[in-house]
Design an enzyme around this catalytic site. Structure first.
Site, PDB file in Angstrom:
ATOM      1  N   PRO A 147      -4.757  -3.523 -15.270  1.00  0.00           N
ATOM      2  CA  PRO A 147      -4.620  -2.655 -16.439  1.00  0.00           C
ATOM      3  C   PRO A 147      -3.152  -2.569 -16.839  1.00  0.00           C
ATOM      4  O   PRO A 147      -2.332  -2.070 -16.084  1.00  0.00           O
ATOM      5  CB  PRO A 147      -5.140  -1.295 -15.962  1.00  0.00           C
ATOM      6  CG  PRO A 147      -5.825  -1.547 -14.665  1.00  0.00           C
ATOM      7  CD  PRO A 147      -5.179  -2.762 -14.082  1.00  0.00           C
ATOM      8  N   GLU A 148      -2.840  -3.097 -18.003  1.00  0.00           N
ATOM      9  CA  GLU A 148      -1.486  -2.987 -18.544  1.00  0.00           C
ATOM     10  C   GLU A 148      -1.565  -2.026 -19.722  1.00  0.00           C
ATOM     11  O   GLU A 148      -2.603  -1.402 -19.942  1.00  0.00           O
ATOM     12  CB  GLU A 148      -0.975  -4.378 -18.938  1.00  0.00           C
ATOM     13  CG  GLU A 148      -1.027  -5.355 -17.764  1.00  0.00           C
ATOM     14  CD  GLU A 148      -0.526  -6.759 -18.088  1.00  0.00           C
ATOM     15  OE1 GLU A 148       0.273  -6.904 -19.026  1.00  0.00           O
ATOM     16  OE2 GLU A 148      -0.951  -7.700 -17.401  1.00  0.00           O
ATOM     17  N   HIS A 174     -16.533   3.441  -4.079  1.00  0.00           N
ATOM     18  CA  HIS A 174     -15.171   3.494  -4.629  1.00  0.00           C
ATOM     19  C   HIS A 174     -14.997   4.522  -5.742  1.00  0.00           C
ATOM     20  O   HIS A 174     -14.005   4.507  -6.450  1.00  0.00           O
ATOM     21  CB  HIS A 174     -14.697   2.117  -5.098  1.00  0.00           C
ATOM     22  CG  HIS A 174     -14.926   1.041  -4.081  1.00  0.00           C
ATOM     23  ND1 HIS A 174     -14.359   1.085  -2.825  1.00  0.00           N
ATOM     24  CD2 HIS A 174     -15.675  -0.081  -4.114  1.00  0.00           C
ATOM     25  CE1 HIS A 174     -14.749   0.010  -2.135  1.00  0.00           C
ATOM     26  NE2 HIS A 174     -15.547  -0.702  -2.884  1.00  0.00           N
ATOM     27  N   ARG A 178      -9.454  -1.067  -4.824  1.00  0.00           N
ATOM     28  CA  ARG A 178      -8.264  -1.403  -4.033  1.00  0.00           C
ATOM     29  C   ARG A 178      -7.368  -0.207  -3.727  1.00  0.00           C
ATOM     30  O   ARG A 178      -6.415  -0.327  -2.982  1.00  0.00           O
ATOM     31  CB  ARG A 178      -7.469  -2.519  -4.723  1.00  0.00           C
ATOM     32  CG  ARG A 178      -8.023  -3.883  -4.363  1.00  0.00           C
ATOM     33  CD  ARG A 178      -7.464  -4.969  -5.249  1.00  0.00           C
ATOM     34  NE  ARG A 178      -8.335  -5.161  -6.407  1.00  0.00           N
ATOM     35  CZ  ARG A 178      -8.177  -6.130  -7.299  1.00  0.00           C
ATOM     36  NH1 ARG A 178      -7.172  -6.973  -7.180  1.00  0.00           N
ATOM     37  NH2 ARG A 178      -9.005  -6.251  -8.286  1.00  0.00           N
ATOM     38  N   LYS A 221      22.087  -9.892 -17.356  1.00  0.00           N
ATOM     39  CA  LYS A 221      21.055 -10.082 -16.333  1.00  0.00           C
ATOM     40  C   LYS A 221      20.927 -11.546 -15.956  1.00  0.00           C
ATOM     41  O   LYS A 221      20.637 -12.402 -16.786  1.00  0.00           O
ATOM     42  CB  LYS A 221      19.696  -9.550 -16.829  1.00  0.00           C
ATOM     43  CG  LYS A 221      19.499  -8.071 -16.562  1.00  0.00           C
ATOM     44  CD  LYS A 221      18.006  -7.757 -16.425  1.00  0.00           C
ATOM     45  CE  LYS A 221      17.763  -6.304 -16.050  1.00  0.00           C
ATOM     46  NZ  LYS A 221      18.308  -5.952 -14.743  1.00  0.00           N
TER      47      LYS A 221
END
Length: 288
Positions: free
Chosen positions: A2-3, A101, A120, A163
């Site tokens: 999930p982003e 779960h 998880r 960077k």
DNA sequence: CTGTGTTCCTGTTCGC
DNA sequence: TGCGAACAGGAACACA
């Protein structure tokens, strides 16, 4: 997994069930999430009204009438399901016959049941007093919201100034820009035609001012996130929306999980490499 | 401070 | 068909 687009989709799915509703009862079936759910969590929530549901990066923030904010993260396998009048301890939503779960269940006064499922257990839930939210370590060092007006080429260039690391690593760093993960970093870099291996500092001049690459990258990030939200997020593996339906943005991936398949543009083969222990997918001829 | 590598966890996929 | 190995990945943390 999930982003930002998936989290935003989840937030929108939860809003009708939670916003303006009172939390009648909280069941914690397994306290072992990323961090243990603290003693007293349930009591601090029960009887409180959810005044609003917001999002910051990949966190969902529930504003409570008590003055607390419930900070929730889906981790990699977390999901929410909304059901009606579920029987406690029997099953919690129509879309699943199993409670495996299902770690946290919110019984709302309007009859809705909101179930957090996370095989998880990389997800997390934490209560933070609203007055201390800006000091909250989980949120304090997050970079700008990529869909906000303040996120622009100048800001991204400044964050990447000097960077030495790769663009892939820089965009994955939540301090640079908040909410991207492996999938949308790959997709954004493809749309901007920039190589994931390119040194991050090369989108700025030596003074940290943006060049054309920074502008293209910002536009690509915003576009891919907006497209994904419009499609209801992607649903790799079993990631479902709160209403049980599936997002379909994965059908729009140009490079992610498409190793060996043709580049939509040049028809060359998409390549997979490993950066920082994670897969990166890109087109070596289009992305430089 | 910066950059890189490790670790948490379990369901799914793949090779034998 | 069964079984173990490899893989997936967000982010805290350890370390050079």
């Amino acid at each position: 997994m999930p982003e930002l687009p998936e989290v935003e989709t989840v937030r929108r799915g939860l809003a009708p069930a939670m916003e303006g509703a009172r939390i009648a009862k909280v069941e914690v079936r397994d306290r072992r999430l990323r961090w243990p759910i603290v003693k007293g969590f349930e009591k601090r929530l029960e009887g409180k009204t959810v005044d609003g549901l917001g999002r910051r990066a990949k966190y969902i923030l529930a504003d409570l009438s008590s003055g607390d904010v419930l900070v929730m993260h889906l981790g990699m396998s977390g999901s929410f399901r909304v059901g009606k009048d579920a029987k406690p301890g029997v099953y919690y939503h129509e879309t699943s016959k199993s409670t495996a779960h299902d770690h946290v269940v919110f019984h709302m006064s309007n009859g809705s049941t909101v179930t957090f499922n996370d095989p998880r257990r990389f997800g997390s839930m934490k209560l933070v007093p609203r007055a201390k939210l800006d000091k909250e370590p989980l949120l304090a060092s997050l970079g700008p919201e990529p869909l906000g007006n303040e996120f622009d080429a100048a800001m991204l260039a400044r964050a990447c100034q000097g960077k030495k690391t790769s663009l892939k690593a820089a965009l994955s760093d939540q301090r640079v820009v908040a909410g991207l993960g492996n999938i949308y970093v790959c997709e954004a870099l493809y749309r901007a035609r920039l190589s994931p291996k390119r040194q991050a500092s090369t989108i700025a001049d030596r003074n940290g001012n943006p060049n054309a690459r920074a502008g293209a990258l910002v536009e690509a990030i915003k576009a891919v996130l907006n497209d994904a939200i419009k499609a209801g997020g992607s649903s790799l593996r079993d990631h479902r929306q709160a209403d049980g339906s599936l997002g379909d943005f994965q059908h729009h991936f140009s490079v992610y999980d498409r190793e060996g398949k043709p580049c939509p543009d040049c028809k060359g083969k998409i390549k997979r490499i490993v950066q920082g222990g994670r897969s990166t997918f890109y087109c070596p001829s289009c992305q430089t």
